[in-house]
Write a protein that holds these residues in place. Structure first.
Motif, mmCIF file in Angstrom:
data_model
loop_
_atom_site.group_PDB
_atom_site.id
_atom_site.type_symbol
_atom_site.label_atom_id
_atom_site.label_comp_id
_atom_site.label_asym_id
_atom_site.label_seq_id
_atom_site.Cartn_x
_atom_site.Cartn_y
_atom_site.Cartn_z
ATOM 1 N N THR A 58 0.840 -1.122 0.068
ATOM 2 C CA THR A 58 -0.122 -0.067 0.086
ATOM 3 C C THR A 58 0.710 1.304 -0.127
ATOM 4 O OG1 THR A 58 -1.742 -1.012 0.937
ATOM 5 C CG2 THR A 58 -1.814 1.275 1.272
ATOM 6 N N VAL A 59 1.894 1.192 0.685
ATOM 7 C CA VAL A 59 2.677 2.429 0.951
ATOM 8 C C VAL A 59 3.674 2.710 -0.458
ATOM 9 C CG1 VAL A 59 4.630 3.591 2.121
ATOM 10 C CG2 VAL A 59 2.788 2.565 3.574
ATOM 11 N N ASN A 60 4.117 1.587 -1.045
ATOM 12 C CA ASN A 60 4.761 1.620 -2.198
ATOM 13 C C ASN A 60 3.912 2.108 -3.387
ATOM 14 O OD1 ASN A 60 7.198 0.634 -1.078
ATOM 15 N ND2 ASN A 60 6.588 -1.560 -1.575
ATOM 16 N N LYS A 61 2.623 1.711 -3.372
ATOM 17 C CA LYS A 61 1.776 2.136 -4.263
ATOM 18 C C LYS A 61 1.575 3.648 -4.137
ATOM 19 C CE LYS A 61 -1.054 -1.928 -5.363
ATOM 20 N NZ LYS A 61 -2.448 -2.444 -4.987
ATOM 21 N N ARG A 62 1.474 4.098 -2.946
ATOM 22 C CA ARG A 62 1.154 5.497 -2.925
ATOM 23 C C ARG A 62 2.486 6.527 -3.107
ATOM 24 N NH1 ARG A 62 -1.312 5.708 3.302
ATOM 25 N NH2 ARG A 62 -3.313 4.932 2.895
ATOM 26 N N PHE A 63 3.613 5.721 -2.642
ATOM 27 C CA PHE A 63 4.615 6.323 -3.307
ATOM 28 C C PHE A 63 5.062 6.506 -4.783
ATOM 29 C CE2 PHE A 63 9.653 6.065 -3.877
ATOM 30 C CZ PHE A 63 9.954 7.051 -3.081
ATOM 31 N N ASP A 64 4.746 5.466 -5.305
ATOM 32 C CA ASP A 64 4.973 5.396 -7.017
ATOM 33 C C ASP A 64 3.801 6.626 -7.595
ATOM 34 O OD1 ASP A 64 6.809 3.488 -6.795
ATOM 35 O OD2 ASP A 64 5.366 1.748 -7.307
ATOM 36 N N ILE A 78 2.618 9.332 -6.043
ATOM 37 C CA ILE A 78 3.085 10.562 -5.739
ATOM 38 C C ILE A 78 4.448 10.999 -6.527
ATOM 39 C CG2 ILE A 78 4.605 10.437 -3.663
ATOM 40 C CD1 ILE A 78 2.171 13.129 -4.181
ATOM 41 N N LYS A 79 5.264 10.014 -6.818
ATOM 42 C CA LYS A 79 6.293 10.234 -7.511
ATOM 43 C C LYS A 79 6.043 10.615 -8.861
ATOM 44 C CE LYS A 79 10.478 9.585 -6.635
ATOM 45 N NZ LYS A 79 11.455 10.436 -6.408
ATOM 46 N N GLN A 80 5.090 9.964 -9.439
ATOM 47 C CA GLN A 80 4.472 10.132 -11.048
ATOM 48 C C GLN A 80 3.761 11.652 -10.921
ATOM 49 O OE1 GLN A 80 4.775 8.323 -13.795
ATOM 50 N NE2 GLN A 80 4.277 10.198 -14.486
ATOM 51 N N THR A 81 3.225 11.815 -9.732
ATOM 52 C CA THR A 81 2.358 13.362 -9.797
ATOM 53 C C THR A 81 3.461 14.270 -9.783
ATOM 54 O OG1 THR A 81 0.639 12.354 -8.369
ATOM 55 C CG2 THR A 81 1.013 14.784 -8.285
ATOM 56 N N ILE A 82 4.605 14.245 -9.075
ATOM 57 C CA ILE A 82 5.689 15.089 -9.117
ATOM 58 C C ILE A 82 6.480 15.205 -10.335
ATOM 59 C CG2 ILE A 82 7.935 15.579 -8.130
ATOM 60 C CD1 ILE A 82 7.161 14.462 -5.278
ATOM 61 N N SER A 83 6.530 14.189 -11.069
ATOM 62 C CA SER A 83 7.163 14.211 -12.208
ATOM 63 C C SER A 83 6.325 15.034 -13.467
ATOM 64 C CB SER A 83 7.532 12.618 -12.869
ATOM 65 O OG SER A 83 7.877 12.661 -14.249
ATOM 66 N N ASP A 84 4.977 14.679 -13.267
ATOM 67 C CA ASP A 84 4.150 15.272 -14.214
ATOM 68 C C ASP A 84 4.139 16.780 -13.800
ATOM 69 O OD1 ASP A 84 3.096 12.883 -15.203
ATOM 70 O OD2 ASP A 84 1.452 12.708 -14.198
ATOM 71 N N GLU A 96 4.972 21.826 -4.400
ATOM 72 C CA GLU A 96 5.221 21.929 -2.677
ATOM 73 C C GLU A 96 4.316 20.730 -2.130
ATOM 74 O OE1 GLU A 96 4.922 25.886 -1.631
ATOM 75 O OE2 GLU A 96 6.272 26.648 -2.912
ATOM 76 N N ASN A 97 2.976 20.706 -2.651
ATOM 77 C CA ASN A 97 2.077 19.860 -1.859
ATOM 78 C C ASN A 97 2.510 18.581 -2.018
ATOM 79 O OD1 ASN A 97 0.589 22.189 -0.750
ATOM 80 N ND2 ASN A 97 -0.907 22.096 -2.312
ATOM 81 N N ALA A 98 2.616 18.283 -3.245
ATOM 82 C CA ALA A 98 3.221 16.932 -3.381
ATOM 83 C C ALA A 98 4.339 16.513 -2.856
ATOM 84 C CB ALA A 98 3.356 16.774 -5.047
ATOM 85 N N GLY A 99 5.500 17.417 -2.722
ATOM 86 C CA GLY A 99 6.726 17.242 -1.956
ATOM 87 C C GLY A 99 6.620 16.966 -0.312
ATOM 88 N N LYS A 100 5.413 17.625 0.285
ATOM 89 C CA LYS A 100 4.978 17.352 1.637
ATOM 90 C C LYS A 100 4.237 15.773 1.734
ATOM 91 C CE LYS A 100 3.668 22.138 2.859
ATOM 92 N NZ LYS A 100 2.475 23.066 3.186
ATOM 93 N N GLN A 101 3.415 15.599 0.588
ATOM 94 C CA GLN A 101 2.997 14.110 0.606
ATOM 95 C C GLN A 101 3.850 13.257 0.415
ATOM 96 O OE1 GLN A 101 0.144 14.184 -2.520
ATOM 97 N NE2 GLN A 101 -1.343 15.421 -1.417
ATOM 98 N N LEU A 102 5.267 13.561 -0.109
ATOM 99 C CA LEU A 102 6.234 12.502 -0.558
ATOM 100 C C LEU A 102 7.105 12.509 1.061
ATOM 101 C CD1 LEU A 102 8.006 10.532 -2.525
ATOM 102 C CD2 LEU A 102 9.105 12.924 -2.900
ATOM 103 N N ARG A 103 7.278 13.433 1.544
ATOM 104 C CA ARG A 103 8.015 13.335 2.866
ATOM 105 C C ARG A 103 6.984 12.512 3.788
ATOM 106 N NH1 ARG A 103 9.209 18.197 1.338
ATOM 107 N NH2 ARG A 103 7.461 19.401 2.381
#
Length: 152
Positions: free
Chosen positions: A17-23, A25-31, A60-67
Motif C-alpha cells: 500500500t505504501v509503495n503504491k502511494r509512493f509510486d 506521488i512520484k508520478q505526480t511530481i514528475s507530471d 510543494e504539496n506533492a513534496g509534503k505528501q512525499l515526505r
C-alpha cells in the motif's frame, strides 16, 4: 494460517500500500515538473505567471505528501513481526471482542482470506487506547467496550 503467517501477510499488504502511494506521488511530481517545463516554453504574461505559481504550489504539496509517505516507509521497515510481547506495541496482532487489529500504519480494514483485519497506527485514536494493553485488559472506544483477548 498461523499468527506469524498472518502477520507476514498483513505487513506485506502495508508495504504494498505504501509503495503504491509512493509510486503515485512520484508520478505526480514528475507530471508537475513536466508541466512546469512546458509552462516555461509558453509566452509571458499574467496567465503564464498564474499557471506557474499554481504548479509550484502543487509541487510543494506533492513534496509534503512525499515526505509523509517516506516516513510511512521508514515506519513499515521498523515493524518487527517476529518479536513476541505480552503487551500491545508496534507489530502486534491484537485480538479483541470487537475485531482484530494489526498495529502498523493506518490503512483501515483489509481482508486476508475471508477475514477482515484492521491495520492501525499507534498514533491513531484506537492505537493509543490499545498501546501497552495486556491480555484481559479493557477499554472503551466509540461507546463500545473492548477486551483484549490475546496478543501475538
Amino acid at each position: 494460517m498461523t499468527d506469524k503467517e498472518l502477520k507476514v501477510a498483513l505487513l506485506d499488504h502495508c508495504q504494498e500500500t505504501v509503495n503504491k502511494r509512493f509510486d503515485k506521488i512520484k508520478q505526480t511530481i514528475s507530471d508537475i515538473v513536466e508541466s512546469l517545463e512546458d509552462e516555461s516554453k509558453s509566452s509571458a504574461g499574467d496567465k503564464h505567471e498564474t499557471g506557474r505559481a499554481m504548479l509550484q504550489i502543487d509541487r510543494e504539496n506533492a513534496g509534503k505528501q512525499l515526505r509523509e509517505i517516506e516516513s510511512l516507509l521508514a515506519l513499515v521497515k521498523k515493524i518487527d513481526i517476529k518479536a513476541v510481547s505480552d503487551y500491545v506495541r508496534l507489530g502486534s496482532l491484537v485480538y479483541t471482542n470487537n475485531g482484530t487489529y494489526f498495529i502498523s500504519i493506518s490503512i483501515g480494514q483489509i481482508l486476508v482470506g475471508k477475514t477482515g483485519y484492521f491495520c492501525v497506527a499507534l498514533q491513531s485514536p484506537i492505537g493509543q487506547l490499545l498501546s501497552g494493553k495486556k491480555k484481559g485488559e479493557a477499554f472503551t472506544f466509540n461507546e463500545k467496550k473492548f477486551v483484549v483477548k490475546s496478543i501475538s
